[in-house]
Scaffold this motif. Structure first.
Motif, mmCIF file in Angstrom:
data_model
loop_
_atom_site.group_PDB
_atom_site.id
_atom_site.type_symbol
_atom_site.label_atom_id
_atom_site.label_comp_id
_atom_site.label_asym_id
_atom_site.label_seq_id
_atom_site.Cartn_x
_atom_site.Cartn_y
_atom_site.Cartn_z
ATOM 1 N N ARG A 169 -2.869 -5.499 -19.707
ATOM 2 C CA ARG A 169 -3.773 -5.612 -18.562
ATOM 3 C C ARG A 169 -3.031 -5.603 -17.235
ATOM 4 O O ARG A 169 -3.489 -5.008 -16.262
ATOM 5 N N THR A 170 -1.865 -6.266 -17.164
ATOM 6 C CA THR A 170 -1.132 -6.350 -15.895
ATOM 7 C C THR A 170 -0.716 -4.972 -15.377
ATOM 8 O O THR A 170 -1.040 -4.611 -14.233
ATOM 9 N N PRO A 171 -0.001 -4.145 -16.192
ATOM 10 C CA PRO A 171 0.356 -2.815 -15.662
ATOM 11 C C PRO A 171 -0.867 -1.936 -15.425
ATOM 12 O O PRO A 171 -0.874 -1.125 -14.494
ATOM 13 N N LEU A 172 -1.906 -2.080 -16.262
ATOM 14 C CA LEU A 172 -3.105 -1.255 -16.056
ATOM 15 C C LEU A 172 -3.780 -1.590 -14.733
ATOM 16 O O LEU A 172 -4.231 -0.699 -14.004
ATOM 17 N N ASN A 173 -3.884 -2.879 -14.442
ATOM 18 C CA ASN A 173 -4.477 -3.273 -13.162
ATOM 19 C C ASN A 173 -3.650 -2.726 -12.003
ATOM 20 O O ASN A 173 -4.195 -2.310 -10.964
ATOM 21 N N SER A 174 -2.321 -2.718 -12.172
ATOM 22 C CA SER A 174 -1.452 -2.169 -11.114
ATOM 23 C C SER A 174 -1.715 -0.677 -10.941
ATOM 24 O O SER A 174 -1.808 -0.173 -9.810
ATOM 25 N N ILE A 175 -1.821 0.047 -12.065
ATOM 26 C CA ILE A 175 -2.088 1.495 -11.983
ATOM 27 C C ILE A 175 -3.414 1.751 -11.282
ATOM 28 O O ILE A 175 -3.529 2.620 -10.408
ATOM 29 N N MET A 176 -4.453 0.975 -11.679
ATOM 30 C CA MET A 176 -5.778 1.159 -11.073
ATOM 31 C C MET A 176 -5.729 0.870 -9.575
ATOM 32 O O MET A 176 -6.316 1.599 -8.759
ATOM 33 N N SER A 177 -5.003 -0.176 -9.178
ATOM 34 C CA SER A 177 -4.921 -0.536 -7.766
ATOM 35 C C SER A 177 -4.155 0.523 -6.977
ATOM 36 O O SER A 177 -4.555 0.916 -5.861
ATOM 37 N N LEU A 178 -3.046 1.014 -7.547
ATOM 38 C CA LEU A 178 -2.243 2.019 -6.847
ATOM 39 C C LEU A 178 -3.003 3.336 -6.714
ATOM 40 O O LEU A 178 -2.946 3.989 -5.661
ATOM 41 N N THR A 179 -3.693 3.734 -7.760
ATOM 42 C CA THR A 179 -4.473 4.983 -7.656
ATOM 43 C C THR A 179 -5.602 4.832 -6.649
ATOM 44 O O THR A 179 -5.965 5.796 -5.960
ATOM 45 N N ARG A 180 -6.181 3.617 -6.536
ATOM 46 C CA ARG A 180 -7.213 3.408 -5.526
ATOM 47 C C ARG A 180 -6.631 3.562 -4.118
ATOM 48 O O ARG A 180 -7.248 4.149 -3.234
ATOM 49 N N LEU A 181 -5.406 3.055 -3.916
ATOM 50 C CA LEU A 181 -4.744 3.219 -2.614
ATOM 51 C C LEU A 181 -4.519 4.696 -2.302
ATOM 52 O O LEU A 181 -4.734 5.148 -1.166
ATOM 53 N N LEU A 182 -4.085 5.446 -3.310
ATOM 54 C CA LEU A 182 -3.846 6.876 -3.097
ATOM 55 C C LEU A 182 -5.158 7.601 -2.792
ATOM 56 O O LEU A 182 -5.211 8.452 -1.879
ATOM 57 N N MET A 183 -6.214 7.275 -3.539
ATOM 58 C CA MET A 183 -7.506 7.942 -3.324
ATOM 59 C C MET A 183 -8.106 7.561 -1.981
ATOM 60 O O MET A 183 -8.853 8.347 -1.383
ATOM 61 N N ASP A 184 -7.786 6.365 -1.481
ATOM 62 C CA ASP A 184 -8.285 5.948 -0.165
ATOM 63 C C ASP A 184 -7.452 6.504 0.984
ATOM 64 O O ASP A 184 -7.740 6.219 2.149
ATOM 65 N N ARG A 185 -6.390 7.284 0.661
ATOM 66 C CA ARG A 185 -5.514 7.905 1.688
ATOM 67 C C ARG A 185 -4.876 6.837 2.588
ATOM 68 O O ARG A 185 -4.705 7.035 3.790
ATOM 69 N N THR A 186 -4.518 5.707 1.999
ATOM 70 C CA THR A 186 -3.916 4.635 2.799
ATOM 71 C C THR A 186 -2.606 5.073 3.441
ATOM 72 O O THR A 186 -2.301 4.729 4.590
ATOM 73 N N ASP A 187 -1.798 5.835 2.706
ATOM 74 C CA ASP A 187 -0.488 6.281 3.213
ATOM 75 C C ASP A 187 -0.457 7.775 3.497
ATOM 76 O O ASP A 187 0.603 8.407 3.427
ATOM 77 N N GLY A 188 -1.573 8.351 3.777
ATOM 78 C CA GLY A 188 -1.609 9.770 4.135
ATOM 79 C C GLY A 188 -2.519 10.554 3.222
ATOM 80 O O GLY A 188 -2.978 10.077 2.184
ATOM 81 N N ASP A 189 -2.790 11.777 3.644
ATOM 82 C CA ASP A 189 -3.721 12.634 2.920
ATOM 83 C C ASP A 189 -3.072 13.192 1.654
ATOM 84 O O ASP A 189 -1.846 13.213 1.510
ATOM 85 N N LEU A 190 -3.925 13.643 0.710
ATOM 86 C CA LEU A 190 -3.468 14.248 -0.529
ATOM 87 C C LEU A 190 -3.901 15.705 -0.560
ATOM 88 O O LEU A 190 -4.954 16.065 -0.015
ATOM 89 N N THR A 191 -3.073 16.507 -1.225
ATOM 90 C CA THR A 191 -3.503 17.875 -1.453
ATOM 91 C C THR A 191 -4.561 17.878 -2.538
ATOM 92 O O THR A 191 -4.735 16.890 -3.269
ATOM 93 N N SER A 192 -5.281 18.973 -2.666
ATOM 94 C CA SER A 192 -6.326 19.041 -3.687
ATOM 95 C C SER A 192 -5.738 18.885 -5.079
ATOM 96 O O SER A 192 -6.334 18.254 -5.957
ATOM 97 N N GLU A 193 -4.519 19.413 -5.307
ATOM 98 C CA GLU A 193 -3.888 19.289 -6.597
ATOM 99 C C GLU A 193 -3.467 17.844 -6.868
ATOM 100 O O GLU A 193 -3.628 17.327 -7.966
ATOM 101 N N GLN A 194 -2.937 17.184 -5.826
ATOM 102 C CA GLN A 194 -2.550 15.779 -5.973
ATOM 103 C C GLN A 194 -3.771 14.891 -6.243
ATOM 104 O O GLN A 194 -3.724 13.968 -7.054
#
Length: 722
Positions: free
Chosen positions: A231-256
């Motif tokens: 559960r611990t690493p999974l929660n981390s993965i879910m949280s990090l992917t949410r940060l990426l999807m929210d564009r917290t640190d910049g935009d993503l390409t369509s492939e990313q």
């Protein structure tokens, strides 16, 4: 269905022989084999002989009971002095030089059902029953008529022939016993020869059982520990992917974005698997706690409706329908686990339904509720119906690639239902759809039952009418308390005759609900005492028992009788009839909307077409309070949104004034209430109705239930007028 086949009077000794002949004839005609015929005839003749020998005679009645399965019922009554040591006889403790009592014990062993009731000076009633063999088809009314006609035409044998036949049966039984004794002797020799090997085998099996137990505990511990670790690493993965999807640190390409979406979906699937594994491991290890609470089915449905709505976003061709539950009392169980079972059923149905509907419903089945989820999906083949409840099993289908799952949802649902004292079932037709159902007890069956019965501490509510309930079963008392919750009646529990006497010394109940058989005592003496005492003679007594002895209870003075189990509305309707049958019925409508009052009166006319009911109307709160004080209606239907004085203010004033504080109030409003508002109002009123009901049938059903809870008598013939 109950049909009387024959009735005999026992006046002379030969009537005992005649009874044996007749019971064997009837048993043969309705399908019993020779061995069962002998058993039944022996048991019945023994009880008939007792009636003749100890009381000088009696009456025997032969009946066919039920529909499927049917039972052969024999009732033997006498008017003797009763059996003073009945309990000792039934327990095998009574010793008599004449052998008295042995016949009763022997007859009970020969029949499927055996009931005996004996009162000092009032005689004895014995009920014996034998279920018809499974291979015998249920008898219809024409076949039963033919049997009755044949009994009338067929004359019984003379007593000498009956004794001869009885002797032949005894000889056959002795020969059979001798043959079985020889077989047992031979079997004992063989068992002695193999006993040493069996002992060695048991020792080996015990060792393997211990090894399997340790392996299972290790597996459970591993699953629990690894599930937590995952559960611990999974929660981390879910949280990090949410940060990426929210564009917290910049935009993503369509492939990313596509790659991150894949990661997130995989992590979510793995998280579901881990959660299911953990839940399954906890249930198997017996470490799942049951958190009891009381909840309503309609509130559970409302929560699930909002929770599962997002699952419909990908499939607009499927409708999720929650049917309005009707006449289902509050459930006392683990709401979270019941919701989890239904969530699994509904999510599966939505996954495997391409178009049509998923329908969620609830119906009452005695002391249980059946929660069902029916879909119009792809269905399940008959050979796979049991496999789907095995761990990790997923049935191959053309939808399997599109909808992923863990294969643990249904096994977990079954284990959770069993944990709550219920079970699950499924019916399905390939190409048409499936129906998954969970049957859950209305009251969690493993409530702690205190060994000593504690001294009750009654708290009397001055705004509710006390109803004394004499019942020793804690779960049944709890059920009755839930039945009366929100009504005009307050349950006063008494689990012993002593507690009942103490309660009567403190309060004058408007009615008494009486169970006949308490632990170690019966309540016949209390019923007789109540009806002989001028102070309590006028209190109506409702007897509720698992034994249908209405005639006897009414002879002793009971005012009404119901056979357990009893549903909520039946109990309330019976109490209303007993308590309010001589009262003039008035209903006050307080609503500023003339159309709303008119519609409500129309509903009342449909619901009570033959019941005289005086309907008073008030167009504002001030007029409503005045009418309530002067007319003293039996109930008030109150709107919440009104000018000058709101419904809440009217309710406050009604409850503050002694003249109106005990009048039951039914809220009828179009206002959408928050959960907290509903809870507060529910504590002060008997029901909350919505003017926005889409179905007229549902609206009338809810109105009927509210009026019954308010104490109104709704059935014709129940109201007497002076």
């Amino acid at each position: 269905m109950s049909t009387v086949l024959l009735t005999l009077e026992i006046r002379y000794e030969q009537d005992v022989v005649l009874t044996r002949q007749r019971v064997r004839q009837i048993a043969a005609l309705i399908g019993f084999d020779a061995q069962d015929q002998t058993r039944i005839a022996t048991a019945v003749s023994e009880m008939a002989r007792n009636a003749f020998q100890y009381t000088g005679g009696g009456r025997v009645e032969f009946r066919l009971e039920g529909q499927s399965p049917q039972s052969f019922l024999i009732i033997i009554r006498d008017q003797g002095q009763g059996i003073p040591q009945l309990e000792d006889v039934l327990q095998g403790r009574y010793q008599s030089e004449t052998g008295a009592g042995r016949g009763i014990v022997g007859a009970r062993q020969l029949m499927d059902q055996f009931q005996i009731e004996s009162l000092p000076g009032r005689g004895t009633t014995v009920v014996l029953a034998k279920q018809l063999p499974r291979q015998v088809a249920a008898l219809n009314s024409q076949q039963i008529t033919n049997i009755v006609n044949e009994l009338v035409q067929r004359s019984p044998q003379n007593p000498y022939e009956e004794v001869q036949q009885q002797n032949q049966e005894l000889l056959q039984a002795l020969a059979e016993l001798r043959k079985r004794e020889e077989q047992l002797t031979q079997l004992n020799r063989e068992l002695e020869d193999t006993n040493r090997g069996v002992v060695a085998l048991y020792t080996e099996l015990d060792e393997k059982a211990d090894s399997l137990k340790r392996a299972n505990e290790l597996k459970t511990r591993f699953l629990s520990n690894m599930s937590h670790e995952f559960r611990t690493p999974l929660n981390s993965i879910m949280s990090l992917t949410r940060l990426l999807m929210d564009r917290t640190d910049g935009d993503l390409t369509s492939e990313q974005e596509k790659q991150v979406t894949f990661i997130r979906k995989s992590a979510a699937g793995l998280s579901d698997l881990v959660n299911d594994l953990l839940d399954l491991a906890k249930v198997e290890a017996g470490k799942t706690a049951v958190h009891l609470s009381t909840f309503e089915v309609d509130e559970l449905f409302a929560t699930l409706r909002g929770m599962l709505r997002p699952l419909l976003e990908h499939n607009s061709s499927v409708s999720l329908i929650f049917e309005e539950p009707i006449d289902i009392p509050a459930i006392h169980s683990d709401e979270g686990k019941v919701a989890q079972i239904l969530r699994n059923f509904i999510s599966n149905a939505l996954k495997y339904t391409e178009q049509g509907e998923v329908r969620v419903s609830a119906v009452r089945a005695g002391d249980r509720v059946v929660l069902s989820v029916a879909d119009t999906g792809i269905g399940i083949s008959p050979q796979d119906l049991e496999r789907i409840f095995e761990d990790f099993i997923q049935i191959e289908s053309h939808l399997q690639k599109r909808v992923k799952g863990t294969g643990l949802g249904l096994p977990l649902s079954r284990k959770l239902a069993e944990l709550l004292g219920g079970d699950v079932a499924v019916t399905s037709t390939p190409g048409i759809g499936s129906t998954f159902s969970a049957t859950i007890p209305l009251v969690y069956p493993h409530l702690p039952e205190g060994v000593p019965i504690a001294q009750p501490d009654w708290q009397f509510d001055p705004q509710r009418s006390p109803v004394l309930v004499v019942e020793d079963h804690a779960e049944t008392l709890f059920t009755y308390e839930k039945y009366l919750e929100g009504s005009t009646y307050q349950l006063i529990p008494a689990r012993t005759l002593e507690h009942a006497s103490q309660a009567l010394a403190q309060v004058q109940p408007v009615a008494i609900v009486l169970d006949i058989l308490l632990e170690g005592e019966n309540t016949w003496s209390l019923l007789t005492q109540l009806k002989q005492d001028p102070a309590t003679r006028s209190i109506p007594v409702l007897v509720m028992s698992v034994v249908d002895n209405e005639k006897q209870t009414r002879n002793l003075g009971a005012d009404a009788f119901l056979v357990k189990p009893v549903d909520r509305l039946s109990l309330l309707k019976q109490l209303n009839m007993l308590i309010n049958q001589n009262q003039q019925q008035k209903l006050l409508l307080i609503d500023d909307d003339l159309v709303a009052r008119y519609l409500l009166k129309q509903q009342l006319s449909q619901l009570l077409p033959h019941i005289p009911l005086s309907i008073l109307e008030a167009s504002n709160g001030y007029e409503g309070i005045r009418l309530a004080q002067s007319e003293q209606p039996q109930a008030i239907v109150l709107d919440l949104v009104m000018p000058e004085m709101s419904g809440i203010e009217v309710l406050d004033q009604l409850k503050q004034q002694p003249a109106t504080s005990s009048i039951p109030v039914i809220i009828n409003t179009s206002q959408l209430l928050e959960a907290e508002e509903s809870q507060i109002l529910a504590e002060r009123t008997v029901a909350i109705l919505s003017k926005e009901n889409s179905s007229a049938e549902v609206a009338i059903a809810k109105l009927q239930e509210a009026l019954i809870k308010a104490g109104l008598v709704l059935e014709a013939g129940e109201i007497e007028h002076g």
